[in-house]
Design an enzyme around this catalytic site. Structure first.
Site, short mmCIF file in Angstrom:
data_model
loop_
_atom_site.label_atom_id
_atom_site.label_comp_id
_atom_site.label_asym_id
_atom_site.label_seq_id
_atom_site.Cartn_x
_atom_site.Cartn_y
_atom_site.Cartn_z
N GLU A 36 0.84 -1.20 -0.06
CA GLU A 36 0.12 -0.02 0.09
C GLU A 36 1.06 1.37 0.06
N GLY A 56 -6.86 0.42 3.66
CA GLY A 56 -8.25 0.81 3.60
C GLY A 56 -8.74 1.26 2.35
N CYS A 71 -12.06 3.95 0.16
CA CYS A 71 -13.38 3.55 1.00
C CYS A 71 -13.25 4.10 2.33
N GLY A 84 3.85 0.37 -5.37
CA GLY A 84 4.01 -0.98 -6.06
C GLY A 84 4.41 -0.72 -7.39
N VAL A 129 -21.67 22.16 -17.60
CA VAL A 129 -20.88 23.05 -17.07
C VAL A 129 -19.52 23.52 -18.15
N GLY A 142 -17.79 11.79 -11.41
CA GLY A 142 -17.32 10.20 -11.55
C GLY A 142 -15.76 10.24 -11.25
N ALA A 195 -17.40 -0.37 -3.24
CA ALA A 195 -16.74 -1.25 -2.23
C ALA A 195 -17.05 -2.56 -2.28
N HIS A 196 -18.29 -3.01 -2.16
CA HIS A 196 -18.78 -4.26 -2.11
C HIS A 196 -18.66 -5.06 -3.38
N HIS A 239 -43.94 -6.57 12.35
CA HIS A 239 -44.77 -5.28 12.35
C HIS A 239 -44.38 -4.51 13.57
P1 FAD Z 1 -9.57 1.59 -3.58
O1 FAD Z 1 -10.49 1.91 -2.31
O2 FAD Z 1 -9.28 3.12 -4.45
O3 FAD Z 1 -7.91 1.46 -3.08
C1 FAD Z 1 -6.73 1.39 -3.96
C2 FAD Z 1 -5.69 1.50 -2.95
O4 FAD Z 1 -4.44 0.95 -3.72
C3 FAD Z 1 -5.33 2.85 -2.64
O5 FAD Z 1 -5.16 2.84 -0.94
C4 FAD Z 1 -4.23 3.35 -3.08
O6 FAD Z 1 -3.51 4.09 -2.30
C5 FAD Z 1 -3.58 1.97 -3.44
N1 FAD Z 1 -2.56 2.06 -4.81
C6 FAD Z 1 -2.64 2.62 -5.69
N2 FAD Z 1 -1.57 2.68 -6.60
C7 FAD Z 1 -0.71 1.87 -5.52
C8 FAD Z 1 0.63 1.52 -6.14
N3 FAD Z 1 1.25 1.48 -7.34
N4 FAD Z 1 1.30 0.67 -5.08
C9 FAD Z 1 0.67 0.49 -3.92
N5 FAD Z 1 -0.53 1.10 -3.58
C10 FAD Z 1 -1.22 1.59 -4.51
N6 FAD Z 1 -18.71 2.61 -2.16
C11 FAD Z 1 -19.68 2.08 -1.82
O7 FAD Z 1 -19.74 0.70 -1.95
N7 FAD Z 1 -20.27 2.51 -0.69
C12 FAD Z 1 -20.08 3.91 -0.32
O8 FAD Z 1 -20.78 4.23 0.50
C13 FAD Z 1 -19.45 4.56 -0.98
N8 FAD Z 1 -18.86 5.91 -0.63
C14 FAD Z 1 -18.21 6.71 -1.19
C15 FAD Z 1 -17.84 8.03 -1.00
C16 FAD Z 1 -16.86 8.76 -1.52
C17 FAD Z 1 -16.67 10.15 -1.28
C18 FAD Z 1 -15.87 7.98 -2.49
C19 FAD Z 1 -15.11 8.89 -3.17
C20 FAD Z 1 -16.35 6.85 -2.98
C21 FAD Z 1 -17.20 5.93 -2.22
N9 FAD Z 1 -17.47 4.55 -2.61
C22 FAD Z 1 -18.50 3.99 -2.04
C23 FAD Z 1 -16.67 3.85 -3.58
C24 FAD Z 1 -15.67 3.05 -3.00
O9 FAD Z 1 -14.77 3.94 -2.13
C25 FAD Z 1 -14.67 2.42 -3.99
O10 FAD Z 1 -15.55 1.57 -5.01
C26 FAD Z 1 -13.75 1.47 -3.33
O11 FAD Z 1 -12.88 2.07 -2.38
C27 FAD Z 1 -13.02 0.54 -4.61
O12 FAD Z 1 -12.05 -0.43 -3.65
P2 FAD Z 1 -10.67 -0.66 -4.43
O13 FAD Z 1 -10.16 -1.63 -3.70
O14 FAD Z 1 -10.86 -1.17 -6.01
O15 FAD Z 1 -9.80 0.65 -4.53
P1 NAD Z 2 -21.70 9.43 -10.34
O1 NAD Z 2 -21.32 8.69 -11.67
O2 NAD Z 2 -22.15 8.97 -9.36
O3 NAD Z 2 -21.98 10.92 -10.79
C1 NAD Z 2 -21.56 11.95 -11.85
C2 NAD Z 2 -22.53 12.70 -12.31
O4 NAD Z 2 -22.09 13.70 -12.76
C3 NAD Z 2 -23.77 12.23 -13.17
O5 NAD Z 2 -24.91 12.30 -12.68
C4 NAD Z 2 -23.41 12.83 -14.55
O6 NAD Z 2 -24.35 12.76 -15.37
C5 NAD Z 2 -22.86 14.07 -13.92
N1 NAD Z 2 -21.87 14.79 -14.84
C6 NAD Z 2 -20.91 14.14 -15.72
N2 NAD Z 2 -20.30 15.06 -16.50
C7 NAD Z 2 -20.86 16.18 -16.39
C8 NAD Z 2 -20.85 17.64 -16.72
N3 NAD Z 2 -20.04 18.11 -17.55
N4 NAD Z 2 -21.68 18.65 -15.80
C9 NAD Z 2 -22.59 18.43 -15.18
N5 NAD Z 2 -22.71 17.17 -14.75
C10 NAD Z 2 -22.23 15.98 -15.00
O7 NAD Z 2 -20.27 9.80 -9.80
P2 NAD Z 2 -19.59 10.49 -8.38
O8 NAD Z 2 -20.64 10.94 -7.72
O9 NAD Z 2 -18.39 11.40 -8.74
O10 NAD Z 2 -19.20 9.19 -7.80
C11 NAD Z 2 -17.92 8.41 -8.30
C12 NAD Z 2 -17.96 6.81 -7.79
O11 NAD Z 2 -17.97 6.76 -6.48
C13 NAD Z 2 -19.48 6.27 -8.27
O12 NAD Z 2 -19.15 5.59 -9.15
C14 NAD Z 2 -20.06 5.85 -7.18
O13 NAD Z 2 -20.46 4.42 -7.74
C15 NAD Z 2 -18.84 5.59 -6.03
N6 NAD Z 2 -19.44 6.36 -4.94
C16 NAD Z 2 -20.35 5.36 -4.32
C17 NAD Z 2 -21.10 5.80 -3.30
C18 NAD Z 2 -22.07 4.96 -2.66
O14 NAD Z 2 -21.96 3.68 -2.86
N7 NAD Z 2 -23.00 5.37 -1.71
C19 NAD Z 2 -20.87 7.09 -2.74
C20 NAD Z 2 -20.02 7.80 -3.43
C21 NAD Z 2 -19.26 7.65 -4.33
#
Ligand code: FAD
Ligand code: NAD
Length: 468
Positions: free
Chosen positions: A33, A39, A42, A116, A239, A273, A322-323, A446
Site C-alpha cells: 500500500e 483501507g 473507501c 508498487g 458546465v 465520476g 466497495a462491495h 410489524h
Molecule cells: P481503492 O479503495 O481506491 O484502493 C486502492 C488502494 O490502492 C489505495 O489505497 C491506493 O493508495 C493504493 N494504490 C494505488 N496505486 C498503488 C501502487 N502503485 N502501489 C501501492 N498502492 C497503490 N462505495 C460503496 O460501496 N459505498 C459507499 O458508501 C461509498 N462511498 C463513497 C464515498 C466517496 C466520497 C467516494 C470517493 C467513494 C465511495 N465509494 C463507495 C466507492 C468506494 O470507495 C470504491 O468503490 C472502493 O474504495 C474501491 O475499492 P478498490 O479496492 O478497488 O480501490
Molecule cells: P456518479 O457517476 O455517481 O455521478 C456523476 C454525475 O455527474 C452524473 O450524474 C453525471 O451525469 C454528471 N456529470 C458528468 N459530467 C457532467 C458535466 N460536464 N456537467 C454536469 N454534470 C456532469 O459519480 P460520483 O458521484 O462522482 O461518484 C464517483 C463514484 O464513486 C461512483 O461510481 C460511485 O459508485 C462511487 N460512490 C459510491 C457511493 C455509494 O455507494 N453510496 C458514494 C459515493 C461514491
C-alpha cells in the site's frame, strides 16, 4: 528477495479482502500500500468518512428541526461545532483503518508500505516514503489500485475552493454557497451534509435527472426531497468553466437550449465520476494492458493480459463500489486456488446514503423497457406504514418489478428510511430467483419499514397490497 504465492497491490476493500481470502486458502500473501494507512479510498476518503459526516449532520438536522415535535426542548441555540464533527469523523476513520492492520496481522499477511511497480510479470519493486526500495517476487499478483476523482476538461482542481470529495470531507468551514458539478451519488451525499449544516447548495447536472443511473422513479422522488431541503437543482446543464477570484468561485454552464448561466459560490465540488488509477504501477513491464478508459483489461476470470496477474475493483470495468471490489477480491483468490467462484453482477446492490436512503438491485424499469421485457410493477409508499408515521420518515416508496409471465423478481428499487439495509432482502430473494409472490407470502415483522417490501410484492403479485 522475499518470495510469495500472492502479492496484492493496493489495500482498499478489493485488495485487503483478496489478501485475507488468499491467506485463508493457505497462500503466502503480501499486501503493498502506497499510503501509511490501509483501507484505500473507501476507508480513508470515501464510504466511511462520508457516512460519518452524513450521520453527524443528520443528528444536527434532527435536533434543529424535529426534536421539538417529539417533545424534546433544548434550551439555547443549537450550534454546529465543525471542528469536533471532523475530529469524530477522523477518529472513526482511524479506528476502521487500524482494523485492517489487525486483520492483516491476524491472517499472517506481510504488509509493505510504498508504491508498487512492476519490474516483470513476477517481480514488484516497492518504493516506500522513507528508506530503500525493495523488490519482492510472487507467483500471482493482484492489481487493486482503485480510482481517483475525475475532473472536466479545462477545470483545474485547486484543492482549496475548487475541490473533489477528498477535500470536501475535511473542510475547515461550512461553505456559504456550495456549487456541485454532478448530481450523482457523491454530489447528493455531500451536498446533503453541507445543506443540513446550513450551506446554500446548487447542483449542476448534465442529465435531465439526478442519480441518472438509478430507476427514474427514484430520481423523481429524490428530486422532491432535495427541493424540499432547499437545494437548487439545475438539471440538463453542461458546465463550461469554473474560475476562482480569491474566495469566490464562478461556474458557467449552458442549458440544452444554449442559454448560459453563471453561478457564484465560495466552494465548487467537482463530482462527475472517478477514473481508474494505475500511475506508478508500470503495468506494461508485466505485459498488462490498459484500455483507452484507463481500465486494466480483464477476462471473465478477472485475469489480465498477463496470465498470472489479476485485477479487481475500481481499476477494472464495472460499478465503482466497495462491495463489488470485495466480491472480486474473494473471487480472484478462489480462482488462484483453483476453485470455480461466481459473481452475478446484476445482483450487486447500489445505495445512496442520503436521508431518505435510495437502494436498488437488478434491472431498472428503463432497462427492461429497452430490452422489450414483459414486466409488471408493484409499488408501495412509505407514508402508508405505521413504522414510518411513528418515526416521521414518510418520504419514499418501494418498487418491485417482476416478470409478467413467471412472476420472477427482476428489479427492486426503494427510497426511504433504512432502505440501504432493506435492499439485502431483495438481493437474497433475487439470488434464490424468488417470485414477487414468494416475498409477498413471507411474514415481515410489524411495525417495520420492511413491510413496504412485502406490500410492494403484494402489489406486484396481483395488485393485492393490503394497506393502501
Ligand atoms: P481503492 O479503495 O481506491 O484502493 C486502492 C488502494 O490502492 C489505495 O489505497 C491506493 O493508495 C493504493 N494504490 C494505488 N496505486 C498503488 C501502487 N502503485 N502501489 C501501492 N498502492 C497503490 N462505495 C460503496 O460501496 N459505498 C459507499 O458508501 C461509498 N462511498 C463513497 C464515498 C466517496 C466520497 C467516494 C470517493 C467513494 C465511495 N465509494 C463507495 C466507492 C468506494 O470507495 C470504491 O468503490 C472502493 O474504495 C474501491 O475499492 P478498490 O479496492 O478497488 O480501490
Ligand atoms: P456518479 O457517476 O455517481 O455521478 C456523476 C454525475 O455527474 C452524473 O450524474 C453525471 O451525469 C454528471 N456529470 C458528468 N459530467 C457532467 C458535466 N460536464 N456537467 C454536469 N454534470 C456532469 O459519480 P460520483 O458521484 O462522482 O461518484 C464517483 C463514484 O464513486 C461512483 O461510481 C460511485 O459508485 C462511487 N460512490 C459510491 C457511493 C455509494 O455507494 N453510496 C458514494 C459515493 C461514491
Amino acid at each position: 528477495m522475499k518470495s510469495y504465492d500472492v502479492a496484492v497491490i493496493g489495500s482498499g476493500p478489493g485488495g485487503y479482502v483478496a489478501a485475507i481470502r488468499c491467506a485463508q486458502l493457505g497462500m503466502k500473501t503480501a499486501i503493498i500500500e502506497k499510503y501509511a494507512t490501509k483501507g484505500g479510498t473507501c476507508l480513508n476518503v470515501g464510504c466511511i468518512p462520508s457516512k460519518a459526516l452524513l450521520d453527524s449532520s443528520h443528528h444536527y438536522e434532527d435536533a434543529v428541526k424535529h426534536f421539538e415535535e417529539h417533545g424534546i426542548d433544548i434550551p439555547g441555540e443549537i450550534k454546529v461545532n465543525l471542528e469536533n464533527m471532523m475530529k469524530r469523523k477522523d477518529s472513526v476513520v482511524e479506528q476502521t483503518t487500524k482494523g485492517i492492520d489487525f486483520l492483516m496481522d491476524k491472517n499472517k499477511i506481510d504488509s509493505y508500505q510504498g508504491v508498487g511497480s512492476f519490474k516483470s510479470k513476477t517481480e514488484v519493486v516497492i518504493t516506500p516514503d522513507e528508506g530503500d526500495e525493495e523488490t519482492i517476487e510472487a507467483k500471482h499478483i493482484i492489481i487493486a489500485t482503485g480510482s481517483k476523482p475525475r475532473s472536466l476538461p479545462g477545470i483545474e482542481i485547486d484543492k482549496e475552493r475548487i475541490i473533489t470529495s477528498t477535500e470536501a470531507l475535511s473542510l475547515k468551514e461550512i461553505p456559504k454557497h456550495l456549487i456541485l458539478i454532478g448530481g450523482g451519488v457523491i454530489g447528493l451525499e455531500l451536498g446533503q451534509v453541507y445543506r443540513r449544516l446550513g450551506a446554500e447548495v446548487t447542483v449542476l447536472e448534465y442529465m435531465d435527472r439526478i442519480i441518472p443511473t438509478m430507476d427514474k422513479a427514484m430520481s423523481k422522488e429524490m428530486r422532491k426531497v432535495m427541493k424540499k431541503m432547499g437545494m437548487d437543482l439545475k438539471l440538463s446543464h453542461e458546465v463550461q468553466s469554473v474560475n476562482r477570484n480569491d474566495n469566490e468561485v464562478v461556474v458557467k454552464a449552458k442549458d440544452k437550449k444554449g442559454n448560459e448561466i453563471e453561478v457564484k459560490g465560495d466552494y465548487c465540488l467537482v463530482s462527475v465520476g472517478r477514473v481508474p488509477f494505475t500511475k506508478g504501477l508500470n503495468p506494461d513491464k508485466a505485459g498488462v494492458e490498459v484500455n483507452d478508459r484507463g481500465q486494466v483489461k480483464v477476462n471473465e476470470k478477472l485475469q489480465t493480459t498477463a496470465e498470472n496477474i489479476y485485477a479487481i475493483g475500481d481499476v477494472i470495468q464495472g460499478a465503482m463500489l466497495a462491495h463489488k471490489a470485495e466480491e472480486e477480491g474473494t473471487f480472484v483468490a478462489e480462482v488462484i486456488a483453483g476453485q470455480k467462484p461466481h459473481i452475478d453482477y446484476n445482483l450487486i446492490p447500489n445505495v445512496v446514503y442520503t436521508w431518505p436512503e435510495v437502494a436498488s438491485v437488478g434491472k431498472t424499469e428503463e432497462q427492461l423497457k429497452e430490452e422489450g421485457a414483459n414486466y409488471k410493477v408493484g409499488e408501495f409508499p412509505m407514508k402508508a406504514l405505521g413504522r414510518s408515521r411513528a418515526s416521521g420518515d414518510i418520504a419514499g416508496l418501494v418498487k418491485i418489478i417482476a416478470d409478467k409471465d413467471t412472476d420472477e423478481v427482476l428489479g427492486v428499487h426503494m427510497i426511504g428510511a433504512r432502505t440501504a439495509d432493506l435492499i439485502a432482502e431483495a438481493v437474497t430473494a433475487m439470488e434464490f430467483r424468488a417470485s414477487a409472490e414468494d416475498i409477498a407470502r413471507m411474514s415481515h415483522a410489524h411495525p417495520t419499514y420492511a413491510e413496504a417490501v412485502k406490500e410492494a410484492a403484494l402489489a406486484a403479485t396481483d395488485n393485492r397490497a393490503l394497506h393502501i
